[in-house]
Design a protein around this motif. Structure first.
Motif, PDB file in Angstrom:
ATOM      1  N   LEU A 220     -23.873  -6.345 -32.350  1.00 21.18           N
ATOM      2  CA  LEU A 220     -23.490  -6.505 -30.950  1.00 21.18           C
ATOM      3  C   LEU A 220     -22.556  -5.379 -30.506  1.00 21.18           C
ATOM      4  CD1 LEU A 220     -22.888 -10.364 -30.707  1.00 21.18           C
ATOM      5  CD2 LEU A 220     -24.747  -9.070 -29.682  1.00 21.18           C
ATOM      6  N   VAL A 221     -21.614  -5.044 -31.375  1.00 16.90           N
ATOM      7  CA  VAL A 221     -20.701  -3.941 -31.048  1.00 16.90           C
ATOM      8  C   VAL A 221     -21.453  -2.613 -31.094  1.00 16.90           C
ATOM      9  CG1 VAL A 221     -18.551  -2.785 -31.695  1.00 16.90           C
ATOM     10  CG2 VAL A 221     -18.751  -5.263 -31.940  1.00 16.90           C
ATOM     11  N   ALA A 222     -22.346  -2.477 -32.083  1.00 20.87           N
ATOM     12  CA  ALA A 222     -23.119  -1.237 -32.193  1.00 20.87           C
ATOM     13  C   ALA A 222     -24.028  -1.036 -30.983  1.00 20.87           C
ATOM     14  CB  ALA A 222     -23.942  -1.259 -33.483  1.00 20.87           C
ATOM     15  N   ILE A 223     -24.551  -2.119 -30.442  1.00 20.20           N
ATOM     16  CA  ILE A 223     -25.401  -2.031 -29.249  1.00 20.20           C
ATOM     17  C   ILE A 223     -24.605  -1.469 -28.075  1.00 20.20           C
ATOM     18  CG2 ILE A 223     -26.557  -3.455 -27.501  1.00 20.20           C
ATOM     19  CD1 ILE A 223     -27.489  -5.257 -29.830  1.00 20.20           C
ATOM     20  N   GLU A 224     -23.379  -1.945 -27.934  1.00 18.67           N
ATOM     21  CA  GLU A 224     -22.545  -1.431 -26.857  1.00 18.67           C
ATOM     22  C   GLU A 224     -22.219   0.048 -27.066  1.00 18.67           C
ATOM     23  OE1 GLU A 224     -21.821  -2.937 -24.188  1.00 18.67           O
ATOM     24  OE2 GLU A 224     -22.397  -4.992 -24.647  1.00 18.67           O
ATOM     25  N   LEU A 225     -22.090   0.461 -28.321  1.00 20.45           N
ATOM     26  CA  LEU A 225     -21.780   1.854 -28.611  1.00 20.45           C
ATOM     27  C   LEU A 225     -22.994   2.758 -28.454  1.00 20.45           C
ATOM     28  CD1 LEU A 225     -19.599   1.341 -31.832  1.00 20.45           C
ATOM     29  CD2 LEU A 225     -18.777   1.992 -29.581  1.00 20.45           C
ATOM     30  N   ALA A 226     -24.197   2.162 -28.583  1.00 18.83           N
ATOM     31  CA  ALA A 226     -25.411   2.978 -28.601  1.00 18.83           C
ATOM     32  C   ALA A 226     -25.713   3.597 -27.243  1.00 18.83           C
ATOM     33  CB  ALA A 226     -26.593   2.126 -29.074  1.00 18.83           C
ATOM     34  N   TYR A 227     -25.349   2.948 -26.172  1.00 17.40           N
ATOM     35  CA  TYR A 227     -25.724   3.449 -24.848  1.00 17.40           C
ATOM     36  C   TYR A 227     -24.618   3.108 -23.867  1.00 17.40           C
ATOM     37  CZ  TYR A 227     -28.407   4.174 -20.557  1.00 17.40           C
ATOM     38  OH  TYR A 227     -28.840   4.612 -19.329  1.00 17.40           O
ATOM     39  N   ILE A 228     -23.973   4.159 -23.363  1.00 17.37           N
ATOM     40  CA  ILE A 228     -22.922   3.976 -22.367  1.00 17.37           C
ATOM     41  C   ILE A 228     -23.594   3.976 -21.000  1.00 17.37           C
ATOM     42  CG2 ILE A 228     -20.760   4.848 -21.437  1.00 17.37           C
ATOM     43  CD1 ILE A 228     -20.645   3.898 -24.339  1.00 17.37           C
ATOM     44  N   ASN A 229     -23.723   2.810 -20.432  1.00 15.27           N
ATOM     45  CA  ASN A 229     -24.471   2.634 -19.186  1.00 15.27           C
ATOM     46  C   ASN A 229     -23.546   2.881 -17.996  1.00 15.27           C
ATOM     47  OD1 ASN A 229     -26.290   1.961 -17.218  1.00 15.27           O
ATOM     48  ND2 ASN A 229     -26.164  -0.259 -17.583  1.00 15.27           N
ATOM     49  N   THR A 230     -23.531   4.115 -17.543  1.00  6.78           N
ATOM     50  CA  THR A 230     -22.674   4.442 -16.395  1.00  6.78           C
ATOM     51  C   THR A 230     -23.279   3.982 -15.077  1.00  6.78           C
ATOM     52  OG1 THR A 230     -23.692   6.633 -16.282  1.00  6.78           O
ATOM     53  CG2 THR A 230     -21.668   6.409 -17.587  1.00  6.78           C
ATOM     54  N   LYS A 231     -24.516   3.454 -15.135  1.00  2.00           N
ATOM     55  CA  LYS A 231     -25.140   2.894 -13.939  1.00  2.00           C
ATOM     56  C   LYS A 231     -24.936   1.384 -13.824  1.00  2.00           C
ATOM     57  CE  LYS A 231     -27.066   6.555 -12.094  1.00  2.00           C
ATOM     58  NZ  LYS A 231     -26.696   7.021 -10.735  1.00  2.00           N
ATOM     59  N   HIS A 232     -24.124   0.863 -14.700  1.00  2.00           N
ATOM     60  CA  HIS A 232     -23.842  -0.577 -14.642  1.00  2.00           C
ATOM     61  C   HIS A 232     -23.240  -0.908 -13.274  1.00  2.00           C
ATOM     62  CE1 HIS A 232     -22.073  -4.480 -15.551  1.00  2.00           C
ATOM     63  NE2 HIS A 232     -22.800  -4.513 -16.670  1.00  2.00           N
ATOM     64  N   PRO A 233     -23.703  -1.968 -12.633  1.00  2.00           N
ATOM     65  CA  PRO A 233     -23.218  -2.272 -11.266  1.00  2.00           C
ATOM     66  C   PRO A 233     -21.700  -2.352 -11.173  1.00  2.00           C
ATOM     67  CG  PRO A 233     -25.088  -3.656 -11.833  1.00  2.00           C
ATOM     68  CD  PRO A 233     -24.745  -2.917 -13.071  1.00  2.00           C
ATOM     69  N   ASP A 234     -21.085  -3.035 -12.137  1.00  3.97           N
ATOM     70  CA  ASP A 234     -19.628  -3.158 -12.089  1.00  3.97           C
ATOM     71  C   ASP A 234     -18.960  -1.799 -12.268  1.00  3.97           C
ATOM     72  OD1 ASP A 234     -20.010  -5.830 -11.785  1.00  3.97           O
ATOM     73  OD2 ASP A 234     -19.666  -6.328 -13.900  1.00  3.97           O
ATOM     74  N   PHE A 235     -19.550  -0.942 -13.104  1.00  4.12           N
ATOM     75  CA  PHE A 235     -18.967   0.377 -13.344  1.00  4.12           C
ATOM     76  C   PHE A 235     -19.147   1.280 -12.128  1.00  4.12           C
ATOM     77  CE2 PHE A 235     -18.964   4.651 -15.372  1.00  4.12           C
ATOM     78  CZ  PHE A 235     -17.665   4.611 -15.855  1.00  4.12           C
ATOM     79  N   ALA A 236     -20.306   1.197 -11.466  1.00  4.75           N
ATOM     80  CA  ALA A 236     -20.544   1.986 -10.256  1.00  4.75           C
ATOM     81  C   ALA A 236     -19.546   1.620  -9.169  1.00  4.75           C
ATOM     82  CB  ALA A 236     -21.973   1.779  -9.772  1.00  4.75           C
ATOM     83  N   ASP A 237     -19.246   0.323  -9.036  1.00  2.00           N
ATOM     84  CA  ASP A 237     -18.244  -0.109  -8.061  1.00  2.00           C
ATOM     85  C   ASP A 237     -16.880   0.480  -8.387  1.00  2.00           C
ATOM     86  OD1 ASP A 237     -20.233  -1.514  -6.857  1.00  2.00           O
ATOM     87  OD2 ASP A 237     -19.676  -3.453  -7.742  1.00  2.00           O
ATOM     88  N   ALA A 238     -16.554   0.503  -9.679  1.00  2.00           N
ATOM     89  CA  ALA A 238     -15.267   1.057 -10.091  1.00  2.00           C
ATOM     90  C   ALA A 238     -15.202   2.551  -9.791  1.00  2.00           C
ATOM     91  CB  ALA A 238     -15.037   0.797 -11.577  1.00  2.00           C
ATOM     92  N   CYS A 239     -16.328   3.276 -10.027  1.00  3.18           N
ATOM     93  CA  CYS A 239     -16.360   4.720  -9.741  1.00  3.18           C
ATOM     94  C   CYS A 239     -16.158   4.981  -8.245  1.00  3.18           C
ATOM     95  CB  CYS A 239     -17.692   5.317 -10.200  1.00  3.18           C
ATOM     96  SG  CYS A 239     -17.824   5.435 -11.991  1.00  3.18           S
ATOM     97  N   ALA A 240     -16.810   4.178  -7.423  1.00  2.00           N
ATOM     98  CA  ALA A 240     -16.664   4.353  -5.978  1.00  2.00           C
ATOM     99  C   ALA A 240     -15.222   4.139  -5.546  1.00  2.00           C
ATOM    100  CB  ALA A 240     -17.602   3.388  -5.253  1.00  2.00           C
ATOM    101  N   LEU A 241     -14.593   3.115  -6.137  1.00  2.00           N
ATOM    102  CA  LEU A 241     -13.205   2.849  -5.800  1.00  2.00           C
ATOM    103  C   LEU A 241     -12.309   4.010  -6.216  1.00  2.00           C
ATOM    104  CD1 LEU A 241     -11.139   0.869  -4.683  1.00  2.00           C
ATOM    105  CD2 LEU A 241     -10.964  -0.147  -6.968  1.00  2.00           C
ATOM    106  N   ILE A 242     -12.548   4.560  -7.410  1.00  2.00           N
ATOM    107  CA  ILE A 242     -11.763   5.701  -7.884  1.00  2.00           C
ATOM    108  C   ILE A 242     -12.001   6.903  -6.980  1.00  2.00           C
ATOM    109  CG2 ILE A 242     -11.461   7.298  -9.817  1.00  2.00           C
ATOM    110  CD1 ILE A 242     -12.201   4.977 -11.685  1.00  2.00           C
TER     111      ILE A 242
END
Length: 698
Positions: free
Chosen positions: A485-507
């Protein structure tokens, strides 16, 4: 009323057979100092020489003496049944049905039995000797003769002989159903009586204490015991009775007890004529008989209730021990099925025995998931272990030999992976805690739910081994899944994740606002003139501007606003005509000073990376906090629940193992036999009390 004392004697016999004193029966306990005449008083009550006599400590074991009045008709009947021709006889509990008609043999047997247990070194033993005397010349009584209190060890006596005897006496007189017969010699001051002193410790009101004054004939010339016998010195509620014992000379010359009683009566008539009818051995016997009958009458209702309660308790205890095994196949399958069901019920929270002192089973697993594991993850700092210098160094290392015009994406992935890996250790610890709780459930089920397993220690050990082995096999599988489960998260950093995109817009919005609020600056003189009018050309052809909404474009736009201040400093400090490329090489060779002040661009770069790391880390932490409990439930908890019974049956339900697994422990078989004997004794005692008519009570 006369029937009450034989009833107590029957109860005494019933409980003597099982060797237990769980019922405190009414009885008369004789206490006094050494050589105060306790045994002589008992012999006077019996009317025969039957107790060991002499100087020093003679009584070294408690003697429970039951006096049974036998009428002429009863004596004839019992004599015909047992072949007894004598008028009086005795029986010991330890010699079973042997009948003694010679009282010298009774005395010798008491001495032999005392030495057998207590030895011949004048030591004492708390194990009692039970003697029953049948005679037409006695009244129904139950008396206990105890060793006399002493102060100084004599001969080979243990150093704590005083404490041993005191504890032995307190053990008997602490029984609230006992009457205390405090024996004191008349030629000593009654105020110094050890017997009365120890009696008041357990009976401060004196409601069950009767004083006996012995050796009235040995008082100093010119003195008498009138004040003592009248209760003027120390009053005793149940009364004070004076007696005259046989002297050692009388014993040596074989003076009969009957003659001694006659001489005692004459002495009392001569010295204490007004008190003669309220003193003496015969009056003492009648008083004791009356006191014991009334005492039994008062104790009988509570005694009956106590016996019934104990009978119910021992019936429950015997039921918990179970019956001897007949069909071993069915018994084994039943025990396995019951254990598996109780194990699963404990996890589900539907067990028959609910723990109230602490969380157990499924409740503790839930606590581990949502309290222990959840709080541990929440305490993990998204930027823990990362300093500003670490972030800046990662940015520079990711750019290679070329100066960076924007923050490289590789540095973000490198740093965020490093932080995500920190979630693996608490996740594996969560698996370990759940595994430990699954192990604890085994002991819980064995102790509270399936007491039958305690009958078969080998079966219990086998079940524990099978379940432990199953849990042990599932532990690596579960750990591997959590690791994945941890390795799966490490395998692909999804910068298109909806929550992450919202954070980028805010920044992005925050940085744009800061840029607008910052006063304008001139570009460095080292920048060519033809590039000043179009800042976007600094980014290179084909690179989108900050308005595209991507975090990369946002960062590049922010970088294009101003060249790196450290480069600007290099440009301004460089002497004219010095080659620029030499300074680019120096930037790579010289390490970043830890204590130096960061430039505005470096601070902005680090701040952006920190915000992005924190934003993405919180997304991953939320995923891990949700997925790890699910993985543990599926791969460990639910798997064990679903496969436990089949695993137990497959491993244990084998014909060659039946005999070995269903072998009862000797301890359990012994306890079942003792519980059965005690239950039978209690049921017999209940029947004996039930036979008493109400008229006997009054």
């Amino acid at each position: 009323m006369e029937a009450l004392i034989p009833v107590i004697n029957k109860l005494q016999d019933v409980f003597n057979t099982v060797g237990a004193d769980i019922i405190q029966l009414p009885q008369i306990v004789v206490v006094g100092t050494q050589s105060s005449g306790k045994s002589s008083v008992l012999e006077s009550l019996v009317g025969r020489d039957l107790l060991p006599r002499g100087t020093g400590i003679v009584t070294r074991r408690p003697l429970i003496l039951q006096l049974v009045h036998v009428s002429a008709e009863d004596r004839q009947t019992m004599g015909d049944e047992n072949g007894i021709e004598a008028e009086e006889w005795g029986k010991f509990l330890h010699t079973k049905n042997k009948i003694y008609t010679d009282f010298d043999e009774i005395r010798q047997e008491i001495e032999n039995e005392t030495e057998r247990i207590s030895g011949n070194n004048k030591g004492v033993s708390p194990e009692p000797i039970h003697l029953k005397i049948f005679s037409p010349h006695v009244v129904n009584l139950t008396l206990v003769d105890l060793p006399g209190m002493t102060k100084v060890p004599v001969g080979d006596q243990p150093k704590d002989i005083e404490i041993q005897i005191r504890e032995l006496i307190l053990r008997y007189i602490s029984n609230p159903n006992s009457i205390i017969l405090a024996v004191t010699a008349a030629n000593t001051d009654m105020a110094t009586s050890e017997a009365l002193k120890i009696s008041r410790e357990v009976d401060p009101d004196g409601r069950r204490t009767l004083a006996v004054i012995t050796k009235l004939d040995l008082m100093d010339a010119g003195t008498d015991a009138m004040d003592v016998l009248m209760g003027r010195v120390i009053p005793v509620k149940l009364g004070i009775i004076g007696v005259v014992n046989r002297s050692q000379l009388d014993i040596n010359t074989k003076k009969r007890v009957a003659d001694s009683i006659r001489d005692e009566y004459a002495f009392l008539q001569k010295r204490y004529p007004s008190l003669a009818n309220r003193n003496g051995t015969k009056y003492l016997a009648k008083t004791l008989n009356r006191l014991l009958m009334h005492h039994i009458r008062d104790c009988l209702p509570e005694l009956k209730t106590r016996i019934n309660v104990l009978a119910a308790q021992y019936q429950t205890l015997l039921n918990s021990y179970g019956e001897p095994v007949e069909d071993k196949n069915a018994t084994l399958l039943q025990l396995i099925t019951k254990f598996a069901a109780e194990y699963c019920n404990t996890i589900e929270g539907t067990a028959k025995y609910i723990e109230t002192s602490e969380l157990c089973g499924g409740a503790r697993i839930c606590y581990i998931f949502h309290e222990t594991f959840g709080r541990t993850l929440e305490c993990v700092d998204p930027l823990g272990g990362l300093s500003t210098i670490d972030i800046l160094t990662a940015i520079r290392n990711a750019t290679g030999p070329r100066p960076a015009l924007f923050v490289p994406e590789v540095s973000f992935e490198l740093l965020v992976n490093r932080q995500i890996k920190r979630l693996e250790e608490p996740s594996l610890r969560c698996v370990e805690l759940v595994h430990e709780e699954m192990q604890r459930i085994i002991q819980h089920c064995s102790t509270y739910s399936t007491q039958e397993l305690l009958r078969f220690p080998k079966l219990h050990d086998a079940i524990v081994e099978v379940v432990t082995s199953l849990l042990r096999k599932r532990l690596p599988v579960t750990n591997e899944m959590v690791h994945n489960l941890v390795a799966i998260e490490l395998a692909y950093i999804n910068t298109k994740h909806p929550d992450f995109a919202d954070a980028c817009a805010l920044i992005n919005n925050n940085i744009e606002e800061q840029r607008r609020n910052r006063p304008g600056r001139d570009l460095p003189s080292a920048v060519p003139r033809d590039k000043q009018g179009n800042p976007a050309t600094l980014l290179g052809d084909g690179i989108p501007d900050a308005g595209t909404g991507s975090w990369r474009g946002m960062l590049k736009a922010s970088k294009a606003e101003e060249p790196p201040s450290d480069e600007k400093a290099k440009f301004t400090q460089q002497p004219p005509g010095s080659p620029l490329k030499c300074h680019a090489v120096n930037l790579l060779d010289v390490p970043v000073p830890v204590a130096r002040k960061l430039s505005a661009r470096e601070q902005r770069d680090c701040e952006v990376i920190e915000r992005l790391i924190k934003s993405y880390f919180l997304i991953v932490r939320k995923n891990i906090q949700d997925s790890v409990p699910k993985a543990v439930m599926h791969f460990l908890v639910n798997f064990v629940k679903d496969n436990l019974q089949s695993e137990l049956v497959g491993q244990l339900y084998k014909s060659k193992l039946l005999e070995d697994l269903l072998t009862e422990s000797e301890d359990m078989a012994q306890r079942r036999m003792e519980a059965a004997d005690m239950l039978q004794a209690l049921q017999r005692a209940s029947q004996i009390i039930a036979e008493i008519r109400e008229t006997h009570l009054w």
